[in-house]
Scaffold this active site. Structure first.
Site, short mmCIF file in Angstrom:
data_model
loop_
_atom_site.label_atom_id
_atom_site.label_comp_id
_atom_site.label_asym_id
_atom_site.label_seq_id
_atom_site.Cartn_x
_atom_site.Cartn_y
_atom_site.Cartn_z
CB THR A 1 8.23 -9.62 -7.32
OG1 THR A 1 7.15 -8.98 -8.31
CG2 THR A 1 7.44 -10.04 -5.96
CG ASP B 1 8.85 -20.25 -13.80
OD1 ASP B 1 8.65 -19.45 -12.80
OD2 ASP B 1 9.10 -19.60 -14.91
CB SER C 1 10.89 -15.39 -10.57
OG SER C 1 10.72 -13.68 -10.78
CE1 TYR D 1 -1.75 -10.01 -12.81
CE2 TYR D 1 -3.09 -8.34 -11.47
CZ TYR D 1 -2.09 -9.27 -11.57
OH TYR D 1 -1.33 -9.70 -10.61
CG ASP E 1 2.87 -22.89 -21.08
OD1 ASP E 1 1.96 -22.35 -20.12
OD2 ASP E 1 3.08 -22.38 -22.23
N1 LIG Z 1 4.37 -8.67 -7.57
C1 LIG Z 1 3.26 -8.08 -6.99
O1 LIG Z 1 3.09 -6.85 -6.69
C2 LIG Z 1 1.81 -9.14 -7.34
C3 LIG Z 1 0.73 -8.39 -6.73
C4 LIG Z 1 -0.47 -9.14 -6.82
C5 LIG Z 1 -0.41 -10.42 -7.49
N2 LIG Z 1 0.77 -11.02 -7.89
C6 LIG Z 1 0.81 -12.20 -8.60
O2 LIG Z 1 1.76 -13.29 -7.76
C7 LIG Z 1 2.21 -14.11 -8.53
C8 LIG Z 1 3.71 -14.16 -8.82
O3 LIG Z 1 4.24 -12.63 -9.42
P1 LIG Z 1 5.62 -12.17 -9.01
O4 LIG Z 1 5.56 -10.72 -8.71
O5 LIG Z 1 6.26 -13.08 -8.18
O6 LIG Z 1 6.07 -12.32 -10.61
P2 LIG Z 1 7.26 -13.00 -11.21
O7 LIG Z 1 7.21 -12.42 -12.53
O8 LIG Z 1 8.50 -12.63 -10.44
O9 LIG Z 1 7.23 -14.28 -11.43
C9 LIG Z 1 6.31 -15.10 -12.14
C10 LIG Z 1 6.90 -16.50 -12.55
O10 LIG Z 1 5.68 -16.91 -13.20
C11 LIG Z 1 6.46 -17.62 -14.48
N3 LIG Z 1 5.59 -17.73 -15.65
C12 LIG Z 1 4.94 -17.14 -16.37
N4 LIG Z 1 4.19 -17.45 -17.25
C13 LIG Z 1 4.27 -18.96 -16.92
C14 LIG Z 1 3.51 -19.94 -17.57
N5 LIG Z 1 2.80 -20.04 -18.46
N6 LIG Z 1 3.89 -21.36 -17.06
C15 LIG Z 1 4.72 -21.43 -16.04
N7 LIG Z 1 5.22 -20.43 -15.26
C16 LIG Z 1 5.13 -19.07 -15.96
C17 LIG Z 1 7.48 -16.63 -14.80
O11 LIG Z 1 8.58 -16.84 -15.71
C18 LIG Z 1 7.98 -16.11 -13.42
O12 LIG Z 1 9.08 -16.87 -13.10
C19 LIG Z 1 1.59 -13.75 -10.15
O13 LIG Z 1 0.42 -14.62 -10.15
C20 LIG Z 1 1.24 -12.17 -9.85
O14 LIG Z 1 -0.16 -11.79 -10.70
C21 LIG Z 1 2.10 -10.42 -7.86
#
Ligand SMILES: NC(=O)c1ccc[n+]([C@@H]2O[C@H](COP(=O)([O-])OP(=O)(O)OC[C@H]3O[C@@H](n4cnc5c(N)ncnc54)[C@H](O)[C@@H]3O)[C@@H](O)[C@H]2O)c1
Length: 256
Positions: free
Chosen positions: A197, A36, A15, A162, A60
């Site tokens: 995302t 994931d 994702s 966070y 996990d």
């Molecule tokens: N989207 C943003 O604006 C943004 C900004 C700053 C940081 N981030 C960071 O980027 C990373 C990716 O975020 P994203 O926006 O793609 O989110 P997303 O929700 O699209 O993807 C995160 C994925 O992590 C998986 N996940 C959650 N808990 C889990 C676990 N315990 N074990 C394995 N997988 C697990 C979820 O199933 C999901 O597929 C995250 O660490 C997020 O904090 C995102």
């Protein structure tokens, strides 16, 4: 390293940012193991990327033995392991003193467990295997890329958990890079601003619009492909090590 030789574990790889990384690596001839907990998206990602190039490992990231087992299985599938990209993460937003009272400690703990402890858990298990790789250019044996957030620096109200988790990711980058330097394993972190995302998709539209308006230039949310592009650059530039790079269009998050 050349992207075509990337044998990569990507957590959160089904994702958002992680999936964009997986797409980029596969498009350039690399192979990916997607760690994931979302089976449905895992199947869809493998269908898109092709079974020869990608496999989903239900993992996990907070589970120590499960991660070790799947890191080993991933290396088998990949035919080696030289890249680990930590993208698994959760928002875990909530006030310290919310409407219903103080934040349950379990909420804070879960956020830190997934974002910080999970990243460490995967990094150490991957490094354990990478240390035995044959050395490449400059003696390089592997690259670990973590995902923090600009909230590590300017957390908003509601982001205490966070921000704490992401600040931990930033802080462990240098000591890990220093320690693993003797194996030729680099450790880098990206601190994204606001990216388009599924995590952001879930926010109310008014919040999304005000987020976009607050970004100096370009005044829009980041594209996951731009994140993947930076991961690829980090993999390719051996002199990048022990640092966190903001990727955010000059965003500085406001208090709320
Ligand atoms: N989207 C943003 O604006 C943004 C900004 C700053 C940081 N981030 C960071 O980027 C990373 C990716 O975020 P994203 O926006 O793609 O989110 P997303 O929700 O699209 O993807 C995160 C994925 O992590 C998986 N996940 C959650 N808990 C889990 C676990 N315990 N074990 C394995 N997988 C697990 C979820 O199933 C999901 O597929 C995250 O660490 C997020 O904090 C995102």
């Amino acid at each position: 390293m050349h992207l075509s030789s990337a044998r990569a574990i990507v957590t959160g790889g089904v994702s958002g940012l992680g999936l964009a990384v997986a797409r980029h690596l596969v498009a350039h001839g690399g192979k990916v193991a997607l760690f994931d907990v979302n089976d449905e998206k895992g199947a869809a990602a493998v269908a898109e990327l092709g079974e020869a190039n990608a496999r989903y490992f239900k993992t996990d990231v907070t589970h120590e033995a499960g991660v070790v087992g799947n890191v080993n299985a991933a290396r088998e599938f990949l035919g080696g392991l030289n890249v680990a990209v930590n993208c698994a993460g959760i928002l875990g937003s909530g006030r310290v003193l919310g409407k219903e009272g103080a934040m349950p400690l379990s909420q804070f703990q879960t956020t830190v467990m997934v974002n910080l402890v999970g990243s460490f858990n995967v990094a150490k298990a991957a490094a354990e295997l990478m240390q035995h790789n044959e050395a490449g250019t400059d003696g390089e044996r592997g690259v670990i890329v973590n995902t923090a957030s600009v909230a590590a620096y300017e957390g908003q109200i509601g982001q205490a958990a966070y921000s704490a988790s992401k600040g931990g990711v930033v802080a462990m980058t240098l000591p890990m890079a220093r320690e693993l330097s003797r194996f030729g394993i680099r450790v880098m972190t990206i601190a994204p601003g606001v990216f388009w995302t599924p995590m952001v998709d879930g926010m109310p539209e008014s919040v999304q619009q005000s987020l976009a308006a607050s970004i100096p230039f370009p005044s829009r949310l980041g594209q996951p492909a731009e994140f993947a592009d930076l991961v690829a650059y980090i993999l390719g530039n051996t002199y990048l090590n022990g640092e966190t790079i903001r990727l955010d269009g000059a965003t500085r998050l406001a208090p709320k």
